[in-house]
Enzyme design. Structure first.
Site, PDB file in Angstrom:
ATOM      1  N   GLU A   1      33.916  26.152  49.375  1.00 61.28           N
ATOM      2  CA  GLU A   1      33.574  27.421  49.878  1.00 61.28           C
ATOM      3  C   GLU A   1      32.283  27.432  50.667  1.00 61.28           C
ATOM      4  O   GLU A   1      31.368  26.637  50.505  1.00 61.28           O
ATOM      5  CB  GLU A   1      33.508  28.449  48.650  1.00 61.28           C
ATOM      6  CG  GLU A   1      34.679  28.412  47.853  1.00 61.28           C
ATOM      7  CD  GLU A   1      34.885  29.798  47.116  1.00 61.28           C
ATOM      8  OE1 GLU A   1      34.767  30.785  48.130  1.00 61.28           O
ATOM      9  OE2 GLU A   1      35.278  29.774  46.241  1.00 61.28           O
TER      10      GLU A   1
ATOM     11  N   ARG B   1      43.355  40.760  40.669  1.00 58.28           N
ATOM     12  CA  ARG B   1      42.564  39.716  40.504  1.00 58.28           C
ATOM     13  C   ARG B   1      41.322  40.192  39.686  1.00 58.28           C
ATOM     14  O   ARG B   1      40.991  39.434  38.855  1.00 58.28           O
ATOM     15  CB  ARG B   1      41.804  39.572  41.692  1.00 58.28           C
ATOM     16  CG  ARG B   1      40.868  38.259  41.895  1.00 58.28           C
ATOM     17  CD  ARG B   1      40.464  37.934  43.198  1.00 58.28           C
ATOM     18  NE  ARG B   1      39.514  38.812  43.766  1.00 58.28           N
ATOM     19  CZ  ARG B   1      38.982  38.661  45.038  1.00 58.28           C
ATOM     20  NH1 ARG B   1      39.285  37.930  45.868  1.00 58.28           N
ATOM     21  NH2 ARG B   1      38.231  39.658  45.281  1.00 58.28           N
TER      22      ARG B   1
ATOM     23  N   LYS C   1      36.031  35.696  39.387  1.00 57.74           N
ATOM     24  CA  LYS C   1      35.087  36.508  39.944  1.00 57.74           C
ATOM     25  C   LYS C   1      34.384  36.915  38.888  1.00 57.74           C
ATOM     26  O   LYS C   1      33.940  37.940  38.466  1.00 57.74           O
ATOM     27  CB  LYS C   1      35.441  37.727  40.884  1.00 57.74           C
ATOM     28  CG  LYS C   1      34.821  37.531  42.099  1.00 57.74           C
ATOM     29  CD  LYS C   1      35.266  38.963  43.331  1.00 57.74           C
ATOM     30  CE  LYS C   1      34.561  39.027  44.092  1.00 57.74           C
ATOM     31  NZ  LYS C   1      34.231  37.894  45.420  1.00 57.74           N
TER      32      LYS C   1
HETATM   33  C1  PLP Z   1      34.756  37.530  46.468  1.00 60.62           C
HETATM   34  C2  PLP Z   1      34.384  35.849  46.864  1.00 60.62           C
HETATM   35  C3  PLP Z   1      35.304  35.538  48.305  1.00 60.62           C
HETATM   36  C4  PLP Z   1      36.144  36.421  49.103  1.00 60.62           C
HETATM   37  O1  PLP Z   1      37.055  37.113  48.543  1.00 60.62           O
HETATM   38  P1  PLP Z   1      37.526  38.434  49.279  1.00 60.62           P
HETATM   39  O2  PLP Z   1      38.712  38.995  48.429  1.00 60.62           O
HETATM   40  O3  PLP Z   1      38.172  37.972  50.562  1.00 60.62           O
HETATM   41  O4  PLP Z   1      36.403  39.422  49.448  1.00 60.62           O
HETATM   42  C5  PLP Z   1      35.328  34.197  48.397  1.00 60.62           C
HETATM   43  N1  PLP Z   1      34.549  33.311  47.502  1.00 60.62           N
HETATM   44  C6  PLP Z   1      33.889  33.831  46.613  1.00 60.62           C
HETATM   45  C7  PLP Z   1      33.064  32.685  45.746  1.00 60.62           C
HETATM   46  C8  PLP Z   1      33.850  35.262  46.093  1.00 60.62           C
HETATM   47  O5  PLP Z   1      33.286  35.550  45.267  1.00 60.62           O
END
Ligand code: PLP
Length: 341
Positions: free
Chosen positions: A221, A82, A185
């Protein structure tokens, strides 16, 4: 900070300086050999791309102490992949997956004294960060990059622990729009969410639920975690069509629900209206930081849905016990998700 001075049993989710970090620099199309160095500030040009235009990406993971004293990582290869996907979206260089996992192990080992004990429920949070470090004036990608991996001992993300939280759906703010960077991210996605979250918290809620930017109808989200609902007994989460961060916890929960709990799982749009109907019996949010956090109530303007007085729903509890059991090696890991440090 001296690890002996930390009360691992009352940690929240706050910055604490640990001993060592990992650094690698990218210049002339190549990464330098990564190295462990003492955690410290470093110099950066005021014209650095990350400072001016937000060219930065990150990851979030946890190292856990097991009952037998082992140290585990959860699906680190997924984070490596990722990170590279986020990097490609932001025109940043990729980092070798094997090297990344090796770096994680090194930095965790070097900060071993900061890993909270098994019975505290805490973890050593790992923050990989990649930034456009080189100076730039026009809006274009940096010529130099820095990868940093640092760690912080943490307790639960929500002070409620494994108890329900109260959430508010926003009709004013959205997090990401189609065609944008919602599935990466990237640092630049988060600054814009601080005002919405602050306003929601000032009204007494723990977090915000963002709806989609086009229709203001479909759930996207929960702040920085993915959303789940049990509707007519089916485990449902919003589908990842570009505006949602594809969580590794999310992906794992879908697999656990399907393969271990015999649930039907679905990735599809969830209208906010469905949450206010009786067929929706449980909701929770999920992420590395939030783990699985039950949702106790949801508010949208004058509508309110109360799920419980704080008790997690039955499926929420089962998924939580399975996921955390595997992560802490209390339950056999038949998926090959655990990597020992
Ligand atoms: C990091 C994140 C998540 C969760 O991802 P994981 O891989 O499960 O930790 C969900 N939503 C957002 C906006 C994030 O930045």
């Amino acid at each position: 900070m001296d690890p002996k001075e930390i009360d691992f049993y009352s940690l929240g989710f706050n910055f604490i300086e640990t001993k060592t970090m990992y650094i690698a620099d990218h210049k002339d199309g190549e990464w330098s050999d990564g190295q462990l160095v003492p955690f410290s500030n470093f110099e950066i040009s005021p014209a650095a791309c990350v400072l001016n235009y937000g060219q930065g990406i990150f990851e979030g993971m946890k190292a856990l102490r097991t009952k037998d004293g082992d140290i585990t990582l959860f699906r680190p290869e997924e984070n490596a992949r990722r990170l590279n996907k986020s990097a490609s979206r932001m025109l940043m260089p990729n980092y070798d997956i094997e090297l990344f996992i090796k770096a994680l192990k090194q930095v965790v080992k070097a900060n071993e004294d900061f890993i909270p004990p098994y019975d505290s429920g805490g973890a050593l949070y790992i923050r990989p960060l990649m930034i456009g470090n080189g100076p730039i004036l026009g809006v274009k990608p940096a010529l130099e990059y820095k990868l940093i991996i640092y760690t912080v001992p943490v307790g639960p993300y929500f002070p409620e622990g494994f108890r329900g939280i109260d959430l508010e759906m926003s009709t004013i703010y959205t997090r990401a729009a189609p065609g944008g960077t919602g599935s990466a991210k990237t640092c630049s996605n988060y600054a814009g969410s601080m005002l919405p979250v602050k306003e929601t918290k000032s009204r007494g809620f723990s977090q915000i639920i963002f709806l989609d930017a086009v229709n203001r109808e479909y759930i996207e989200e929960v702040g920085t975690a993915n959303f789940f609902a049990v509707i007519d007994g089916v485990l449902i989460t919003p589908k990842t069509s570009g505006t949602i961060l594809p969580g590794i916890t999310r992906k794992s929960i879908l697999e656990l629900g399907n393969k271990k709990l015999g649930m039907v799982t679905e990735e599809r749009d969830i209208s906010y209206k469905e949450i206010f109907e009786g067929s929706c019996t449980e909701t929770f949010c999920a992420g590395t930081a939030a783990v699985i956090t039950p949702i106790k109530s949801v508010v949208l303007e004058d509508k309110k849905r109360i799920f419980s007085d704080g008790e997690p729903g039955e499926m929420t509890r089962k998924l939580y016990e399975l996921l955390t059991g595997i992560q802490r090696m209390d339950i056999e890991d038949e998926f090959g998700w655990i990597v020992k440090v």
